[in-house]
Structure formats: C-alpha cells, structure tokens
Write an enzyme that holds these catalytic residues in place. Sequence first.
Site, PDB file in Angstrom:
ATOM      1  N   ASP A  93       0.844  -1.321   0.048  1.00  0.00           N
ATOM      2  CA  ASP A  93      -0.025  -0.005  -0.086  1.00  0.00           C
ATOM      3  C   ASP A  93       0.792   1.083   0.010  1.00  0.00           C
ATOM      4  O   ASP A  93       1.765   1.521   0.925  1.00  0.00           O
ATOM      5  CB  ASP A  93      -0.801   0.134   1.193  1.00  0.00           C
ATOM      6  CG  ASP A  93      -2.027   1.248   0.964  1.00  0.00           C
ATOM      7  OD1 ASP A  93      -1.886   2.082   0.532  1.00  0.00           O
ATOM      8  OD2 ASP A  93      -2.950   0.704   1.975  1.00  0.00           O
TER       9      ASP A  93
ATOM     10  N   ARG B  68      -0.209   4.507  -0.240  1.00  0.00           N
ATOM     11  CA  ARG B  68      -0.764   5.658   0.322  1.00  0.00           C
ATOM     12  C   ARG B  68      -0.287   6.066   1.418  1.00  0.00           C
ATOM     13  O   ARG B  68       0.264   5.651   2.516  1.00  0.00           O
ATOM     14  CB  ARG B  68      -2.384   5.306   0.444  1.00  0.00           C
ATOM     15  CG  ARG B  68      -3.019   4.985  -0.926  1.00  0.00           C
ATOM     16  CD  ARG B  68      -4.543   4.543  -0.557  1.00  0.00           C
ATOM     17  NE  ARG B  68      -4.476   3.247   0.237  1.00  0.00           N
ATOM     18  CZ  ARG B  68      -5.559   2.661   0.547  1.00  0.00           C
ATOM     19  NH1 ARG B  68      -6.669   3.263   0.339  1.00  0.00           N
ATOM     20  NH2 ARG B  68      -5.632   1.442   1.428  1.00  0.00           N
TER      21      ARG B  68
END
Length: 193
Positions: free
Chosen positions: A122, A124
């Site tokens: 991930d 983000r």
Amino acid sequence: MRIPLKISDGKLAPSEIITFDGLDDGREHLMVVFGDALTQSVPLVRLHSECLTGDVLGSTRCDCGPQLREAMTLMHDKGGLLLYLRQEGRDIGLYNKIDAYALQDTGMDTFEANRALNFLDDQRTYSSAAQMLVTMGLKEIEILSNNPEKIRQLEAGGITVHRQRRTAVHLTEANRKYLQAKAMYAGHSIEID
C-alpha cells in the site's frame, strides 16, 4: 461550491465541495461536506481513495464503490466529511491497477500482485488528509474506516481519532479474496465469515 449529489437511495444530498492548494503531495484532493459537519465538535470523516473501477464503473472486484455510497448515505443523514483522495489502486495508478488485476486472474491476491509489479503493498499516505482537516480547523474526528493505517497516519499528523466506526462488509464472490487479503496483510477490521 455547493452541489447536490445523488446518494444510493436516489435522494439528493446537499453538499459543499472544498478544494485545497499547497497540499504536501501536490495532488487535487476534495473535501465533500455534508450537513453541519464543519461545526460539529467531533465530525464523522471518511478518507476514500479514488477507485475508477469501483466508484464509477461498479466493479465487484473491490468494495470501494459500496463503501463510498455507504459513507455518502450515512453522512447525508448525520453530517460528515468525505475526503476523496486521488490515490488510485492504493496509489499505484490506474494502468498499474489494471495490470495487477491481470495478475490476480492468475491466482495472486491484490498484495502479491502489487509486489510482483514492484510496488509496496500500500503506497498511500494520509498526511494530505490530515492537512485538509487541520486547514478546516478540525483536530478531533470520528473515522469511518476498517483500515488501522488511516488512523495511525492521521494521529501522526496531529488529528485525534476519538472513535472508529467500521464500514459494512460489502462481500461479493468476486471480492472475497480481496477482502481476505486486506484483513490478513493490512489488518483491516473485516469479518467475512
């Protein structure tokens, strides 16, 4: 700018859309304000990462579209802030997400596919989301999310998360493996069976 948005039951939800300049990641994220959320002492907040395939096209491979509609309906009723973040595919981009879908068709889960494409599980970050909230004078929230990383990063950015409200589990046969992977690899609060 005030814009009426259609929510899942077909009702029009009055909202205000706020844009930001100078965020640390330089992207064009939006804050959608429902009701009196900006004057609430602890407003409900959803950080929602853009998902063209789920939000717009209705893909059942993920739970993004149903989570977005759930948040908008809840916030129309109770007030809230939807931060729509330009982070397609856990921030690998649209084309790479489509490539990851192809790898998932060979048996990989979503995280294995990202790794095969040389991305993190991930990518983000939520520092811009924290900036958006602080800019609006908000330092205390209730979060609508199953993702513990959102809470951790918001708190690192100076936001106090008083409560976590979990989203519903939007299970389909097409997204079962995806949801299981989110729970297993990223610790999402998801109970599937």
